[in-house]
Design an enzyme around this catalytic site. Structure first.
Site, PDB file in Angstrom:
ATOM      1  N   ASP A 187       0.831  -1.201   0.000  1.00 35.62           N
ATOM      2  CA  ASP A 187       0.000   0.000   0.000  1.00 35.62           C
ATOM      3  C   ASP A 187       0.874   1.263   0.000  1.00 35.62           C
ATOM      4  O   ASP A 187       1.742   1.429   0.855  1.00 35.62           O
ATOM      5  CB  ASP A 187      -0.881  -0.064   1.253  1.00 35.62           C
ATOM      6  CG  ASP A 187      -1.824   1.107   1.412  1.00 35.62           C
ATOM      7  OD1 ASP A 187      -1.887   1.965   0.509  1.00 35.62           O
ATOM      8  OD2 ASP A 187      -2.513   1.159   2.449  1.00 35.62           O
ATOM      9  N   HIS A 359      -4.231   4.165   6.319  1.00 32.04           N
ATOM     10  CA  HIS A 359      -3.089   3.670   5.558  1.00 32.04           C
ATOM     11  C   HIS A 359      -1.769   3.949   6.272  1.00 32.04           C
ATOM     12  O   HIS A 359      -1.630   4.953   6.977  1.00 32.04           O
ATOM     13  CB  HIS A 359      -3.071   4.311   4.167  1.00 32.04           C
ATOM     14  CG  HIS A 359      -4.316   4.062   3.384  1.00 32.04           C
ATOM     15  ND1 HIS A 359      -4.476   2.980   2.554  1.00 32.04           N
ATOM     16  CD2 HIS A 359      -5.487   4.767   3.319  1.00 32.04           C
ATOM     17  CE1 HIS A 359      -5.678   3.019   2.006  1.00 32.04           C
ATOM     18  NE2 HIS A 359      -6.307   4.090   2.455  1.00 32.04           N
TER      19      HIS A 359
END
EC number: 3.1.-.-
Length: 547
Positions: A187, A359
């Site tokens: 990610d 995130h």
């Protein structure tokens, strides 16, 4: 093993990665991308399935890492290609996708997994690991084949104090690192952000302050899948003795699923139907709705436009408990301004600590690289600046620069003998969903829509003598989208008559229009006149009637 991303690289959304080995295909995620201002009328944007369409029977499964729309929203459209593709995911993820597919009248074949599970599907050895994200039950997946091992993180962060106490399994990441990770797909969304992402629990004081100081109703807008944030709102409402109601179809659906499965804890008697709250004192009311991204049909947007059963009043507090997705800024600030004009107090990430990202930031990514020690790295889930920042972190932790691949949608990457290399490119364009139409809208269509929105339209009705090719009376102009002086239109009519007289059906036979039919002559003459006298380029349509 061949890896090709059909979405999610160079953009935030429509995540979909295809893994090919031994003639079989494994798909990880199948999400949607939300349209931007320059894509009017588009509902969502899908990955391009053309690469796998002729081999759809070779797909052994779709692994869904978590239940966000940018990872599961495209599944209904993929299953139109083949309805029995197995969907593999955690309990909550499968519950969300099953509810979505029910609306599409599709009954899927599902395989439920959890962290620690390991299974084989069509030559792919899959092992699943817990990762922390802004939705419960998120998973990373290790994909083993004879060609090597790939670790795909999905969306993740390393919150050490998550609300559900389910942390990212760094021990498993370390174990995989010791085994040897040949390719690390990780990610990239927060790769530009230094340090570590703030813990969810740190939002508690700011949310509590909103509840403590709000004099009237509190309207909270959040993603319909952000269960952690909504749990915080429910807990705070309970402490402040306020009743809670969910507003919006997707919010009601998702929170009902989450509560039924035990992912959302709602104290007895706290939740009521929003229509009953109309009879309650304003200082005892909390409404939780959709629309945090400015979606025009979502509940909050309709409230801001006074087009909803719930009317925002002066003194109400609106809490936007979410981040700004790139491309949605104008819509969100438009809603903030509209609500402020009504007299509401709008609390958002820009003026209070009411949201944290789901995130991993740069420090967390560096930590993961040092644990996993991958031979090759392919950053995913991010725009170009995010991918570049992620690649720089990988290199800084010791990954060889030549082993870091910054790909783009459609680029094929081959993993062979421990080395990942770019091998080619396949189609991976944007597929637009427009109402019931899938893929029928093109960039040309969108350009015309933008012209209609920016320049307006002109329809010219002309009655022409079929024998002479001349007009029997002046043309009639129908203008939409801008104002035009009637006296000017008479001059435009004269220009159209002259063009017809000089054109292919006229006696003089103009050089430039010799091969044009009367409609084309009229449209070109009108366009030239509009450009010269109004500095506009509207969409022009000519209708010719034989006298």
């Amino acid at each position: 093993m061949r890896i090709v991303a059909l979405g999610g690289i160079g953009e935030i959304g429509r995540n979909m990665t295809v893994f090919e080995f031994g003639g079989k295909l494994l798909i990880v995620d199948c999400g949607v991308l939300f349209p931007e201002d320059h894509q009017p009328g588009v509902n969502v944007i899908l990955p391009d399935f053309s690469y796998i369409r002729e081999r759809i029977n070779d797909v052994v499964a779709v692994v869904l890492t978590h239940g966000h729309e940018d990872h599961i929203g495209g599944v209904p459209y993929l299953l139109r290609e083949r309805a029995d593709i197995p969907l593999v995911g955690s309990q909550l993820t499968l519950a969300f996708i099953e509810a979505k597919l029910k609306e599409h009248r599709i009954t899927p074949k599902t395989i439920q997994v959890k962290e620690g599970d390991r299974t084989t599907m069509g030559g792919f050895d899959l092992e699943f690991f817990a990762v922390n994200h802004s939705i419960p039950d998120s998973l990373a997946v290790a994909i083993r084949t004879a060609a090597g091992m790939v670790l795909h993180t999905g969306d993740f962060k390393m919150d050490q104090f998550p609300l559900d106490r389910r942390i990212t399994d760094l021990g498993a990441f370390a174990r995989l690192g010791a085994e040897g990770v040949d390719l690390f797909l990780t990610d990239s969304t927060n790769a530009e952000v230094p340090g570590f992402t703030t813990s969810e629990k740190d939002l508690g004081p700011a949310i509590d302050a909103v509840f403590r100081t709000a004099p009237r109703r509190i309207i909270v807008s959040s993603f319909a899948s952000h269960i952690h944030r909504i749990q915080q709102i429910i807990d705070t409402a309970h402490r402040h003795r306020r009743k809670v109601a969910f507003v919006g179809r997707s919010m009601v659906r998702n929170m009902t699923i989450a509560a039924d499965l035990g992912y959302l804890n709602i104290p007895h008697g706290l939740l009521v139907d929003f229509k009953k709250l109309e009879r309650s004192d304003d200082h005892k009311v909390v409404l939780i709705c959709t629309g945090s991204q400015g979606e025009p049909l979502a509940a909050l947007s309709r409230m801001a436009n006074n087009d909803h059963a719930i009317k925002i009043s002066e003194g109400d507090t609106v809490l936007l408990a979410s981040s700004l997705i790139p491309g949605n800024e104008n819509a969100i600030y438009g809603i903030i301004n509209a609500l402020t004009e009504i007299g509401a107090n709008v609390v958002h990430k820009g003026n209070a600590k009411v949201h944290v990202s789901g995130h991993a930031s740069a420090g967390e990514l560096a930590y993961c690289y040092n644990i996993v020690k991958p031979r090759n790295v392919m950053p995913v889930h991010g725009e170009w600046r995010h991918l570049r920042a992620n690649s720089e972190i990988a290199v800084a932790t010791g990954v060889e620069p030549r082993n870091v691949i910054i790909a783009q949608d459609g680029v094929t990457v081959d993993l062979q003998r421990g080395r990942a290399t770019v091998s080619g490119k396949v189609p991976a364009g944007l597929v637009f969903v427009d109402g019931a139409s899938v893929g029928g809208i093109t960039e040309e269509t969108l350009r015309e829509r933008r012209r209609l929105a920016e320049e307006g339209s002109v329809t010219v009705l002309a009655i022409i003598d079929a024998e002479t090719g001349t007009m029997t009376e002046p043309p009639e102009f129908f203008i939409q989208g801008f104002s035009c002086d009637p006296a000017d239109l008479e001059k435009a009519g004269t220009a159209v008559e002259k063009a017809l007289a000089d054109g292919p059906s006229g006696r003089q036979g103009g050089r430039g229009a010799r091969n044009l039919d009367p409609e084309a002559v009229i449209e070109r003459a009108t366009a030239n006149w509009m450009r010269r006298f109004y500095n506009r380029t509207p969409v022009i349509t000519a209708i010719v009637v034989d006298a």
